[in-house]
Design a protein around this motif. Structure first.
Motif: not given
Length: 92
Positions: A1-10, A39-43, A51-55, A59-67
């Motif tokens: 298993x690889x290192x956890x990745x920080x994933x940012x949502x805006x 997700x720009x201009x997302x109500x 929301x497409x960005x969060x989806x 889709x790309x997140x793996x177990x252990x990643x941090x949102x």
């Protein structure tokens, strides 16, 4: 298993708003190359899972990643939103 990745949502709600404040709060993660999903201009009426960005983040997140969020209100508008996202993450 690889290192956890920080994933940012805006997200910002309208074309007249920006996500600069969010980027400021997440500056260290952005500088380190953490992937950002926007997700720009997302109500806020649009459920987070629709929301497409969060989806894409999910889709790309793996177990252990941090949102990471600058502000939970940018993703969630209700306790039900939190529970819905939690259920998806728990199933993984």
């Amino acid at each position: 298993m690889g290192s956890a990745v920080d994933r940012l949502h805006l997200r910002h709600s309208t074309d007249k708003q920006t996500n600069l404040r969010q980027k400021h709060h997440l500056e260290a993660y952005l500088a380190s190359g953490a992937p950002a999903y926007e997700d720009p201009a997302a109500s806020s009426c649009l459920h987070p899972l629709k929301r497409p960005g969060f989806q894409r983040l999910l889709d790309e997140a793996a177990v252990g990643d941090v949102v990471r969020l600058a502000d939970a209100a940018r993703l969630f508008r209700s306790v039900q939103d939190v529970l819905d996202v939690r259920d998806i993450l728990r199933r993984r």
